[in-house]
Design an enzyme around this catalytic site. Structure first.
Site, PDB file in Angstrom:
ATOM      1  N   ASN A 105       0.754  -1.850  -0.221  1.00  0.00           N
ATOM      2  CA  ASN A 105      -0.063   0.217  -0.137  1.00  0.00           C
ATOM      3  C   ASN A 105       0.792   1.509   0.336  1.00  0.00           C
ATOM      4  O   ASN A 105       2.380   0.778   0.579  1.00  0.00           O
ATOM      5  CB  ASN A 105      -0.748  -0.315   1.462  1.00  0.00           C
ATOM      6  CG  ASN A 105      -1.456   1.578   1.378  1.00  0.00           C
ATOM      7  OD1 ASN A 105      -2.487   1.957   0.656  1.00  0.00           O
ATOM      8  ND2 ASN A 105      -2.174   1.554   2.673  1.00  0.00           N
ATOM      9  N   HIS A 107       0.455   4.871   1.720  1.00  0.00           N
ATOM     10  CA  HIS A 107       0.449   5.746   2.548  1.00  0.00           C
ATOM     11  C   HIS A 107       1.139   7.205   2.712  1.00  0.00           C
ATOM     12  O   HIS A 107       1.952   7.460   2.815  1.00  0.00           O
ATOM     13  CB  HIS A 107       0.484   5.356   4.330  1.00  0.00           C
ATOM     14  CG  HIS A 107      -0.351   5.887   5.022  1.00  0.00           C
ATOM     15  ND1 HIS A 107      -1.457   6.404   5.055  1.00  0.00           N
ATOM     16  CD2 HIS A 107       0.376   6.834   5.640  1.00  0.00           C
ATOM     17  CE1 HIS A 107      -1.755   6.697   6.274  1.00  0.00           C
ATOM     18  NE2 HIS A 107      -0.993   7.358   6.807  1.00  0.00           N
ATOM     19  N   SER A 134       4.797   6.920   2.414  1.00  0.00           N
ATOM     20  CA  SER A 134       5.487   5.537   1.896  1.00  0.00           C
ATOM     21  C   SER A 134       4.751   4.419   1.826  1.00  0.00           C
ATOM     22  O   SER A 134       3.626   4.123   1.617  1.00  0.00           O
ATOM     23  CB  SER A 134       4.996   4.769   4.002  1.00  0.00           C
ATOM     24  OG  SER A 134       6.031   5.872   5.009  1.00  0.00           O
ATOM     25  N   ASP A 143      -1.970   0.166   8.563  1.00  0.00           N
ATOM     26  CA  ASP A 143      -0.867   1.433   8.665  1.00  0.00           C
ATOM     27  C   ASP A 143       0.887   0.343   8.903  1.00  0.00           C
ATOM     28  O   ASP A 143       1.511   0.943   9.017  1.00  0.00           O
ATOM     29  CB  ASP A 143      -1.163   2.882   7.655  1.00  0.00           C
ATOM     30  CG  ASP A 143      -1.974   3.318   7.201  1.00  0.00           C
ATOM     31  OD1 ASP A 143      -1.792   2.602   5.809  1.00  0.00           O
ATOM     32  OD2 ASP A 143      -2.594   4.141   7.810  1.00  0.00           O
TER      33      ASP A 143
HETATM   34  C1  GRF Z   1      -2.980   8.961  -1.862  1.00  0.00           C
HETATM   35  O1  GRF Z   1      -2.827  10.239  -1.174  1.00  0.00           O
HETATM   36  C2  GRF Z   1      -2.876   7.754  -1.734  1.00  0.00           C
HETATM   37  O2  GRF Z   1      -1.440   7.565  -0.519  1.00  0.00           O
HETATM   38  C3  GRF Z   1      -3.554   7.714  -0.244  1.00  0.00           C
HETATM   39  O3  GRF Z   1      -5.128   7.985  -1.150  1.00  0.00           O
HETATM   40  C4  GRF Z   1      -4.846   9.574  -1.942  1.00  0.00           C
HETATM   41  C5  GRF Z   1      -4.521   7.889  -3.288  1.00  0.00           C
HETATM   42  O4  GRF Z   1      -5.351   8.836  -4.946  1.00  0.00           O
HETATM   43  N1  GRF Z   1      -3.384   5.972  -0.019  1.00  0.00           N
HETATM   44  P1  GRF Z   1      -4.955   8.256  -5.852  1.00  0.00           P
HETATM   45  O5  GRF Z   1      -6.202   7.502  -5.968  1.00  0.00           O
HETATM   46  O6  GRF Z   1      -3.936   7.271  -6.082  1.00  0.00           O
HETATM   47  O7  GRF Z   1      -4.676   9.783  -7.493  1.00  0.00           O
END
Ligand code: GRF
Length: 302
Positions: A105, A107, A134, A143
């Site tokens: 993932n 984050h 991260s 997370d």
């Molecule tokens: C990103 O900031 C990611 O880190 C978080 O959710 C947001 C998703 O944005 N988990 P996108 O859909 O990839 O544009």
């Protein structure tokens, strides 16, 4: 055994990280884009790119049935690695267990700081000098899995959550594809990918080891259990024995004297532990230059 290089991306919204993962794919193939929101904007982009998609809302059928159908779609597509990219749903412990070590993932914080939501507001409120993002392995703890890579982003005076989120997002798009490549590629995959992109190269075994040639000349050889110490190395040319001696002395944790090729000025570069990949890739390219016929050097302008 599923193939870790066949990747599914799970999204819930705009999918900008998904786009970055697709556009910068190296060493993996995106074989499915799945969403728990059938109207997620990112799905339209994926379809327009000709990618296979799966969309199903858990509303109505419940989480267990939703996850069972998602799991079936992932297996049908022979997915080996799942990349969450703005996937806004908690994954059940059962699902995590079935895919243990194969879900990652991104984050938007420097974990372990600010798990969960509103990361940018919390970083600004705390007066932090840096925010960031991260990539981590997904475990049962939100997370909480092992961090695979991070980027730091300065928090500037006057930043609000929107300006900061936009700057961090740019860093996310560079970080996620790079870390996913590192996660799914073995050191040999990576060297193969680097070596075979150079002009007129091919791979043939030599002394049973994967070896890369330009014409009749070798320029890289991967050796496992080099010197019987369990270390993997890639052997590359240097210009002469002076350069070889200089490298061996300057960075003995990176360079070693390879058996057989040392007298011709080669060095081994360790592939164990924290590898400086840009350095390894640069050295392979340089070794190619030292092995390639003049005709190719002139043609490539190298
Ligand atoms: C990103 O900031 C990611 O880190 C978080 O959710 C947001 C998703 O944005 N988990 P996108 O859909 O990839 O544009």
């Amino acid at each position: 055994m599923s193939n870790s290089k066949r990747v599914a991306i799970l999204i819930s919204g705009r999918g900008s990280n998904m786009m970055a993962l697709v556009e910068q794919a190296r060493g993996y193939e995106v074989v499915l884009v799945a969403s728990d929101k059938p109207d997620a904007p990112g799905l339209g982009w994926a379809r327009a790119r000709g990618l296979a998609t799966f969309a199903l809302s858990p509303g109505g059928i419940g989480k267990a049935r939703y996850e069972a159908q998602l799991d079936a779609a992932l297996r049908e597509a022979e997915v080996g690695t799942i990349a969450l990219a703005g996937y806004m749903r908690l994954i059940s412990d059962d699902f995590v267990a079935r895919w243990r070590g194969r879900i990652v993932n991104i984050h938007p914080s420097l974990l372990p700081l600010y798990k969960g939501l509103d990361t940018h507001a919390r970083a600004i409120a705390a007066g932090d000098a840096h925010a960031g993002c991260s990539v981590h392995v997904v475990t049962e703890e939100l997370d909480g899995g092992a961090v695979l890579g991070q980027s730091r982003v300065a928090i500037l005076p006057g930043d609000d959550t929107e300006t900061l989120a936009a700057r961090v997002l740019t860093a996310e798009h560079a970080l996620y594809p790079r870390i996913l490549s590192e996660y799914v590629m073995t050191p040999l995959d990576r060297i193969r990918d680097t070596a075979l992109k150079l002009p007129e190269t091919e791979e043939r075994p030599s002394h049973g080891q994967p070896t890369f040639f330009v014409g009749e000349n070798q320029f890289a050889q991967v050796r496992d259990d080099h010197h019987g110490d369990g270390r993997h190395v890639v052997c590359v040319r240097t210009s002469d024995q002076d350069e070889q001696a200089m490298l061996l002395e300057a960075a003995p944790d990176i360079y070693s004297r390879p058996a057989y090729l040392a007298s011709s000025g080669w060095v081994g570069m360790t592939l164990s532990g924290d590898v400086d990949w840009p350095l390894v890739e640069d050295r392979i390219a340089r070794s190619w230059e030292l092995a390639a016929p003049a005709r190719l050097l002139e043609a490539g302008g190298r």
